[in-house]
Design an enzyme around this catalytic site. Structure first.
Site, mmCIF file in Angstrom:
data_model
loop_
_atom_site.group_PDB
_atom_site.id
_atom_site.type_symbol
_atom_site.label_atom_id
_atom_site.label_comp_id
_atom_site.label_asym_id
_atom_site.label_seq_id
_atom_site.Cartn_x
_atom_site.Cartn_y
_atom_site.Cartn_z
ATOM 1 N N LYS A 13 61.592 -57.110 96.030
ATOM 2 C CA LYS A 13 62.830 -57.296 95.265
ATOM 3 C C LYS A 13 62.529 -57.534 93.792
ATOM 4 C CE LYS A 13 64.665 -59.481 99.416
ATOM 5 N NZ LYS A 13 64.963 -60.777 100.070
ATOM 6 N N ARG A 41 70.028 -69.818 107.385
ATOM 7 C CA ARG A 41 70.896 -68.917 106.624
ATOM 8 C C ARG A 41 72.121 -68.540 107.431
ATOM 9 N NH1 ARG A 41 67.800 -66.266 103.004
ATOM 10 N NH2 ARG A 41 69.781 -66.030 101.967
ATOM 11 N N PRO A 55 70.476 -59.837 95.180
ATOM 12 C CA PRO A 55 69.979 -58.478 95.354
ATOM 13 C C PRO A 55 68.801 -58.412 96.314
ATOM 14 C CG PRO A 55 70.190 -59.041 93.037
ATOM 15 C CD PRO A 55 70.266 -60.313 93.815
ATOM 16 N N GLU A 56 68.917 -57.490 97.250
ATOM 17 C CA GLU A 56 67.819 -57.193 98.159
ATOM 18 C C GLU A 56 67.283 -55.815 97.771
ATOM 19 O OE1 GLU A 56 69.018 -57.986 102.241
ATOM 20 O OE2 GLU A 56 70.652 -59.239 101.553
#
Length: 299
Positions: A58, A286, A2-3
């Site tokens: 977050k 990433r 989750p961002e």
DNA sequence: CACTTGACCTGTCCGC
DNA sequence: TGCGGACAGGTCAAGT
């Protein structure tokens, strides 16, 4: 996982679902997910009423009437799922929203990923599930929350009115020699951006993620500023992104991923009809999705 | 100091 | 089908 948009969606859901309810029991057995002692919990959570649910970056915060707060980070695979008393008594029946048979990832709870179970006075339950065990909850006096190291250093909120293009530029220049993707992912530069929205906003601004921060023209930073806000707002509107695990407070998926322009689009034609194919590579350690035709690399 | 990489975990997918 | 390795949306500590 989750961002900002996903955490914001959970926050809004919980504000509708649990505010005003009184906590009667909390069970937990994975200290890295929830390090507090049962004594702490019994003294300051049992009998306490939920006052408000907040978000910063977050991180979620559930404030109680005892002036204690649950601070929660979902990290990659965390979920906070509320199950009402009625549904909780049933098993999996009627757990899928009316008319949307496939919008839930959640089966019967608790399941093997459940780390913390909070029960309220009306028999409803809040489950903290986390497959990879990276996420955590902490229980502490509300006044101490802002002294957590993360909150001391965290950058500005991109959806607040004070977030201007000049401010973005200034914050990014805290990391002048790194890649712009690494800078966007750095929570001390800007709060709430993660891998999905970094890729999406950089694509929208025509900036290659491996560009060196200080080499990117200000005009493009201005565009990036607009893209960040647009992408985050659109995602909130769509209930966030569900790639694998994310669900909202009612256990339902978000649909932003179907609106994504580059994230998980490797091998597909660029949406700008430039004739190129979206590629996946690695930037800042990433997975990174790029149209090398549309995104210019400033180095 | 600035920046990059590995570790934290479990589950899934892909190639042999 | 089985097995090893790479990979997954985040952040911190350790390494260069």
């Amino acid at each position: 996982m989750p961002e900002l948009p996903e955490v914001e969606t959970v926050k809004r859901g919980l504000n509708k679902l649990i505010v005003g309810k009184t906590i009667t029991n909390i069970s937990f057995d994975w200290p890295k997910s929830f390090p507090n002692s049962q004594d702490d919990i019994a003294s300051f959570a049992y009998g306490a009423k939920v006052i408000n649910v907040r978000r910063r970056a977050k991180v979620l915060m559930i404030d109680l009437s005892t002036k204690y707060t649950f601070v929660i980070h979902l990290k990659m695979t965390g979920q906070l799922v509320y199950v009402g008393a009625q549904k909780n008594k049933n098993t999996t029946k009627n757990r899928f929203g009316a008319g949307h048979p496939n919008d839930s990832l959640i089966g019967q709870l608790p399941d093997k990923s459940t780390r913390v179970i909070t029960t309220f006075n009306d028999g409803s339950v809040l489950y903290f599930n986390d497959q990879r065990k990276f996420g955590w909850m902490k229980f502490m006096p509300t006044a101490e929350v802002k002294t957590l190291p993360f909150f001391v250093k965290v950058g500005p909120e991109p959806l607040e009115d004070t977030f201007s293009a000049d401010l973005l530029n200034k914050r990014l220049l805290k990391r002048p020699n790194t890649t712009i993707k690494a800078a966007l992912l750095d929570q001390s530069v800007l709060a709430g951006i993660g891998n999905i929205y970094a890729d999406e906003s950089l694509f929208g601004a025509n900036i290659h993620p491996a560009s060196t921060v200080k080499k990117v023209p200000k005009k493009h930073i201005n565009k990036l500023h607009k893209e960040i806000i647009d992408v985050l707002n659109l995602s909130i509107q769509k209930g966030g992104s569900t790639d694998k695990n994310y669900v909202n407070a009612e256990g339902k998926k978000g649909s932003y991923i179907t609106f994504a322009k580059v994230f998980r689009k490797e091998g597909k034609p660029c949406i700008n009809n430039c004739g190129n194919i979206i590629i996946k590579t690695k930037v800042a350690g990433r997975g990174t999705h790029i149209c090398i035709q549309c995104q210019k690399k400033y180095v």
